[in-house]
Write an enzyme that holds these catalytic residues in place. Structure first.
Site, short mmCIF file in Angstrom:
data_model
loop_
_atom_site.label_atom_id
_atom_site.label_comp_id
_atom_site.label_asym_id
_atom_site.label_seq_id
_atom_site.Cartn_x
_atom_site.Cartn_y
_atom_site.Cartn_z
N SER A 110 0.83 -1.21 0.00
CA SER A 110 0.00 0.00 0.00
C SER A 110 0.87 1.25 0.00
O SER A 110 1.70 1.44 0.90
CB SER A 110 -0.92 0.01 1.22
N HIS A 153 -0.93 -1.41 -4.22
CA HIS A 153 -2.28 -1.15 -3.70
C HIS A 153 -2.45 0.36 -3.51
O HIS A 153 -1.70 0.99 -2.77
CB HIS A 153 -2.43 -1.91 -2.38
N ASP A 179 -4.78 3.37 -2.30
CA ASP A 179 -5.91 3.68 -1.43
C ASP A 179 -6.49 5.05 -1.77
O ASP A 179 -5.91 6.08 -1.46
CB ASP A 179 -5.45 3.66 0.04
N MET A 188 -9.22 7.77 -1.15
CA MET A 188 -10.16 8.22 -0.10
C MET A 188 -10.72 9.58 -0.47
O MET A 188 -9.98 10.46 -0.93
CB MET A 188 -9.44 8.31 1.24
N HIS A 231 -8.16 0.57 -4.53
CA HIS A 231 -9.14 0.35 -3.46
C HIS A 231 -9.91 1.66 -3.29
O HIS A 231 -9.39 2.62 -2.72
CB HIS A 231 -8.38 -0.04 -2.17
N MET A 261 -12.29 3.99 -1.70
CA MET A 261 -13.05 4.31 -0.48
C MET A 261 -13.79 5.62 -0.74
O MET A 261 -13.42 6.68 -0.23
CB MET A 261 -12.10 4.41 0.72
N MET A 276 -11.75 -6.22 4.97
CA MET A 276 -11.04 -5.22 5.78
C MET A 276 -10.79 -5.79 7.18
O MET A 276 -11.71 -6.29 7.83
CB MET A 276 -11.85 -3.93 5.91
N GLY A 327 -9.56 4.08 6.33
CA GLY A 327 -9.32 5.51 6.53
C GLY A 327 -7.88 5.83 6.89
O GLY A 327 -7.37 6.87 6.50
N GLY A 382 -3.74 4.22 7.75
CA GLY A 382 -2.75 3.15 7.87
C GLY A 382 -2.31 3.02 9.31
O GLY A 382 -2.66 3.85 10.16
N GLY A 383 -1.59 1.97 9.61
CA GLY A 383 -0.99 1.82 10.93
C GLY A 383 -1.92 1.41 12.05
O GLY A 383 -1.58 1.53 13.23
N ASP A 416 -6.83 -6.56 4.31
CA ASP A 416 -6.23 -5.21 4.34
C ASP A 416 -6.38 -4.59 5.73
O ASP A 416 -7.50 -4.38 6.20
CB ASP A 416 -6.96 -4.36 3.29
N GLY A 417 -5.23 -4.30 6.35
CA GLY A 417 -5.23 -3.58 7.61
C GLY A 417 -4.48 -4.32 8.70
O GLY A 417 -4.88 -5.41 9.11
N GLY A 418 -3.36 -3.73 9.11
CA GLY A 418 -2.61 -4.31 10.23
C GLY A 418 -1.89 -5.60 9.91
O GLY A 418 -1.64 -6.42 10.81
N GLY A 448 1.02 -1.85 4.39
CA GLY A 448 1.56 -0.50 4.21
C GLY A 448 2.62 -0.22 5.24
O GLY A 448 3.83 -0.29 4.96
N SER A 449 2.19 0.03 6.46
CA SER A 449 3.16 0.47 7.47
C SER A 449 4.20 -0.59 7.80
O SER A 449 5.35 -0.26 8.07
CB SER A 449 2.45 0.97 8.73
C1 DX5 Z 1 -6.75 1.58 5.20
C2 DX5 Z 1 -6.22 1.18 3.87
C3 DX5 Z 1 -5.08 0.27 3.92
C4 DX5 Z 1 -3.86 0.76 4.62
C5 DX5 Z 1 -3.21 -0.41 5.27
O1 DX5 Z 1 -7.93 2.28 5.06
O2 DX5 Z 1 -7.22 0.57 3.09
O3 DX5 Z 1 -4.75 -0.24 2.62
O4 DX5 Z 1 -2.93 1.39 3.78
O5 DX5 Z 1 -2.21 0.07 6.06
P1 DX5 Z 1 -1.49 -0.80 7.17
O6 DX5 Z 1 -0.82 -1.94 6.47
O7 DX5 Z 1 -0.56 0.17 7.77
O8 DX5 Z 1 -2.56 -1.26 8.12
ZN ZN Z 2 -6.57 -0.43 1.17
#
Ligand code: DX5
Ligand code: ZN
Length: 221
Positions: free
Chosen positions: A8, A33, A35, A37, A66, A68, A142, A147, A149-150, A181-183, A203-204
């Site tokens: 991401s 990926h 994101d 928003m 993705h 959003m 999800m 919304g 990352g991290g 996706d997420g964490g 991502g993070s």
């Molecule tokens: C959150 C995004 C994710 C985000 C994931 O809304 O859809 O794709 O970048 O970030 P990490 O890997 O840091 O949870």
């Molecule tokens: Zn995403």
């Protein structure tokens, strides 16, 4: 199924986006990926089709958009023409509009000759999207509320993944990608894969690591 890592770019320095994409490809990412928003479906605003268009010539990797956004159907044209390889839309953004809006939106994505997918938030039972499995190339589960990352991985995603993979197999869609996706990090990659995910968004955990290639291969391994 082979595990793919979708890196991401939300965690990148946006002033250095081109370099970040090239670096992710060199580090072994399988997918980029993106994101998107809109400041309404989720509070932050990230970027639009122009970013996808600008990074498209910089990498051979597939671009996974993705979305959003509210009213995703009105956005498909811009991202498809910008060079997306797959666009995913949220069930929650489509379900507020009646009249088969989700199915129509997925079919609109496919009409551009690219792949389509549906996304479910942590509080949407994955069963709600079983009826579009016949046309989906990918389901995105999800494991955080979208919304930011991290955030911390929500273990409730495990049940969603298991249910989704079982359903996909039972309706002859064992080929369907299931993305989470997420964490996601090397700590939980094996367990989400065992639950049924084959595309892991991160991502993070990639951007915060000392060595992106090590972080990516640790998740894939
Ligand atoms: C959150 C995004 C994710 C985000 C994931 O809304 O859809 O794709 O970048 O970030 P990490 O890997 O840091 O949870
Ligand atoms: Zn995403």
């Amino acid at each position: 199924m082979n595990i793919k890592i979708a890196a991401s770019i939300l965690s990148a320095d946006f002033s250095q986006m081109g370099e970040a994409v090239k670096k992710l490809e060199r580090a072994g990412a399988d997918i980029i990926h993106c994101d998107v928003m809109d400041g309404s479906f989720v509070q932050p605003i990230t970027f639009g089709g122009q970013m996808v268009k600008n990074i498209r010539p910089l990498t051979k990797l597939p671009l996974d958009v993705h979305l959003m956004t509210e009213h995703p159907k009105t956005q498909i044209k811009f991202f498809a023409e910008a060079g997306a390889d797959i666009i995913t839309v949220h069930y929650e953004a489509c379900s507020k509009i009646s009249g088969g809006y989700l199915r129509e939106t997925l079919l609109l994505i496919k009409s551009y000759g690219i792949k389509c997918g549906v996304v479910v938030n942590p509080d949407t039972d994955v069963e709600k999207v079983f009826d579009v499995f016949d046309i989906c190339d990918m389901l995105l589960v999800m494991s955080v509320f979208p919304g930011y990352g991290g955030q911390k991985f929500m273990p409730s995603a495990m049940e969603q993944l298991k249910k989704a993979r079982a359903r996909a197999l039972s309706v002859g869609r064992g080929d369907m990608d299931i993305e989470v996706d997420g964490g996601i990090s090397a700590e939980n990659a094996a367990s989400v894969a065992a639950a049924g995910a084959n595309v892991l968004v991160a991502g993070s955990s990639i951007f915060r690591s000392a060595d992106m290639a090590v972080a990516i291969s640790a998740m894939r391994g």
